[in-house]
Scaffold this active site. Structure first.
Site, PDB file in Angstrom:
ATOM      1  N   THR A 101       0.840  -1.196   0.000  1.00 39.15           N
ATOM      2  CA  THR A 101       0.000   0.000   0.000  1.00 39.15           C
ATOM      3  C   THR A 101       0.876   1.247   0.000  1.00 39.15           C
ATOM      4  O   THR A 101       1.674   1.453   0.919  1.00 39.15           O
ATOM      5  CB  THR A 101      -0.957  -0.058   1.213  1.00 39.15           C
ATOM      6  OG1 THR A 101      -1.786  -1.215   1.035  1.00 39.15           O
ATOM      7  CG2 THR A 101      -1.821   1.172   1.328  1.00 39.15           C
ATOM      8  N   GLU A 233     -17.322  -2.955   1.350  1.00 41.40           N
ATOM      9  CA  GLU A 233     -16.400  -3.863   0.659  1.00 41.40           C
ATOM     10  C   GLU A 233     -16.998  -5.252   0.452  1.00 41.40           C
ATOM     11  O   GLU A 233     -16.763  -5.875  -0.571  1.00 41.40           O
ATOM     12  CB  GLU A 233     -15.085  -3.964   1.446  1.00 41.40           C
ATOM     13  CG  GLU A 233     -14.280  -2.666   1.399  1.00 41.40           C
ATOM     14  CD  GLU A 233     -12.956  -2.767   2.135  1.00 41.40           C
ATOM     15  OE1 GLU A 233     -12.047  -3.456   1.664  1.00 41.40           O
ATOM     16  OE2 GLU A 233     -12.844  -2.153   3.216  1.00 41.40           O
ATOM     17  N   HIS A 249     -25.966  16.047  17.242  1.00 42.66           N
ATOM     18  CA  HIS A 249     -25.815  17.475  16.959  1.00 42.66           C
ATOM     19  C   HIS A 249     -25.878  17.786  15.472  1.00 42.66           C
ATOM     20  O   HIS A 249     -25.632  18.916  15.063  1.00 42.66           O
ATOM     21  CB  HIS A 249     -24.487  17.976  17.544  1.00 42.66           C
ATOM     22  CG  HIS A 249     -24.431  17.800  19.029  1.00 42.66           C
ATOM     23  ND1 HIS A 249     -24.871  18.756  19.918  1.00 42.66           N
ATOM     24  CD2 HIS A 249     -24.051  16.753  19.790  1.00 42.66           C
ATOM     25  CE1 HIS A 249     -24.732  18.310  21.152  1.00 42.66           C
ATOM     26  NE2 HIS A 249     -24.244  17.090  21.101  1.00 42.66           N
ATOM     27  N   LYS A 341      -5.732   0.786  -7.384  1.00 46.25           N
ATOM     28  CA  LYS A 341      -4.325   0.506  -7.068  1.00 46.25           C
ATOM     29  C   LYS A 341      -3.534   0.217  -8.349  1.00 46.25           C
ATOM     30  O   LYS A 341      -2.421   0.684  -8.522  1.00 46.25           O
ATOM     31  CB  LYS A 341      -4.223  -0.681  -6.101  1.00 46.25           C
ATOM     32  CG  LYS A 341      -4.743  -0.373  -4.708  1.00 46.25           C
ATOM     33  CD  LYS A 341      -4.556  -1.543  -3.749  1.00 46.25           C
ATOM     34  CE  LYS A 341      -5.139  -1.205  -2.390  1.00 46.25           C
ATOM     35  NZ  LYS A 341      -4.890  -2.209  -1.353  1.00 46.25           N
TER      36      LYS A 341
END
Ligand code: F6R
Length: 347
Positions: A101, A233, A249, A341
């Site tokens: 990676t 995934e 909030h 990739k």
């Protein structure tokens, strides 16, 4: 798809993900037994876990486990390079299951350039080669899994690395408890367990075609993010994750209009949550139920933070698996992220 029809599931599950998930408790046991380096030198003042996707998830979970007890901050860094705070008194743990990676390789390069102590947790690839070439401390993981399904190999060795540098996050008892809880869940969530007794199948069925929105509290929000990415995934379904009280909030506003009917809330609860957080979960349920497409709730197992967070992560793997089955999708391949990739590598 009938989720109790095991042969039909096997026809969709072409890479036998169900087996990998069934073996997950054993993977955690093996991950815990892997030899981890004991680092010399001073105790780090900051721990940076560099990782992406499934490999970063291990860092998130360890950081959440240590949040209330560890006096060393753990920063999970997703991206290229390293934050400026990562200097020589820090420790960088480069975690990449594949070892290829580019963001993690870039973090490792910066750590080497800055002379920040560096440890690699990887099954090989370029990160493994770098560790070998530079003689870096490394945990060598078994290869052959999808990174997101190798969570046991990412969490337990990271715990060991941190313990080895004086930043222990969990006791031996907490590890044992987590391993026992996961082993019990494996039987309860497997395909052979029928729908009425299988909480993962039921949640997947409750979600059906709706967009899942997963909310967790101070500990379980980390698992909520993991649920989101597992849905994306494994089932190839867009999901959102949020944290209580923060979502009170902002995001809470989306739950009273007509569009809410197309979404399903999953609340991740744990017995250690405070009365304030419990009250907020009840409020979310009350306010959202009339318009939402449904609300499911699941409770973490065990008493320690590790068991709690991993039990919710394990549930996520199974729920996303069954949701993939309902959509007729093989949960294993992730062709689009792999194409990203590939395209990056070809430039
Ligand atoms: C694929 C998956 C991804 C990867 C990510 C980084 O199964 O989980 O999220 O984890 O693309 O790759 P690794 O983990 O190999 O560094």
């Amino acid at each position: 798809m009938n989720l109790d029809d095991v042969p039909a599931l096997a026809r969709v599950d072409q890479h036998d993900t169900a087996r990998i998930l069934t073996e997950f408790p054993e993977q955690c046991r093996r991950g815990h037994a892997l030899p981890a380096p004991v680092l010399g030198g001073a105790r780090p003042r900051l721990i940076v876990v560099a990782g992406m996707g499934g490999s970063a998830s291990g860092g998130d979970m360890v950081a959440a486990c240590g949040a209330e007890t560890l006096d060393v901050p753990i920063l999970v860094h997703r991206g290229y390079g390293l934050p400026a705070a990562a200097v020589r008194d820090a420790l960088v743990v480069a975690t990449s299951y594949s070892g290829d990676t580019v963001e993690v390789l870039s973090a490792a390069d910066v750590a080497l350039a800055r002379r920040v102590p560096l440890v690699a947790i990887t099954a090989g690839g370029a990160l493994g080669a770098l560790a070998d070439a530079r003689g870096l401390p490394r945990v060598a993981l078994p290869s052959g899994l999808m990174p997101r399904m190798a969570l046991g190999y990412l969490v337990f060795p990271l715990l060991a690395v941190l313990a080895g540098c004086g930043a222990r996050v969990t006791s031996a008892g907490e590890v044992d408890e987590a391993l026992e809880v996961l082993a019990a869940q494996a039987d309860e969530l497997a395909p052979a367990r029928a729908l009425e007794k299988n909480a993962a199948k039921r949640i997947a069925l409750n979600i059906g075609d709706r967009l899942p929105a997963v909310y967790g509290g101070p500990l379980t929000a980390t698992a909520a993010y993991r649920w989101k990415t597992d849905f994306e995934e494994n089932a190839k379904v867009l999901a959102v994750a949020g944290a209580v009280p923060e979502m009170n909030h902002n995001e809470i506003e989306v739950w009273r209009g007509p569009a809410a009917a197309n979404r399903h809330i999953v609340l991740l609860r744990e017995e250690g949550e405070s009365a304030q957080i419990a009250r907020r979960f009840e409020l979310i349920r009350d306010l959202a139920t009339p318009a939402a497409g449904g609300v499911s709730e699941t409770w973490a197992r065990g008493t320690g933070r590790l068991a709690r967070i991993l039990s919710l992560a394990y549930m996520s793997l199974w729920v996303s698996f069954y949701l993939a089955m309902l959509h007729g999708i093989d949960p294993w391949p992730v062709p689009t992220l792999e194409e990203v990739k590939r395209r990056l590598a070809s430039r």
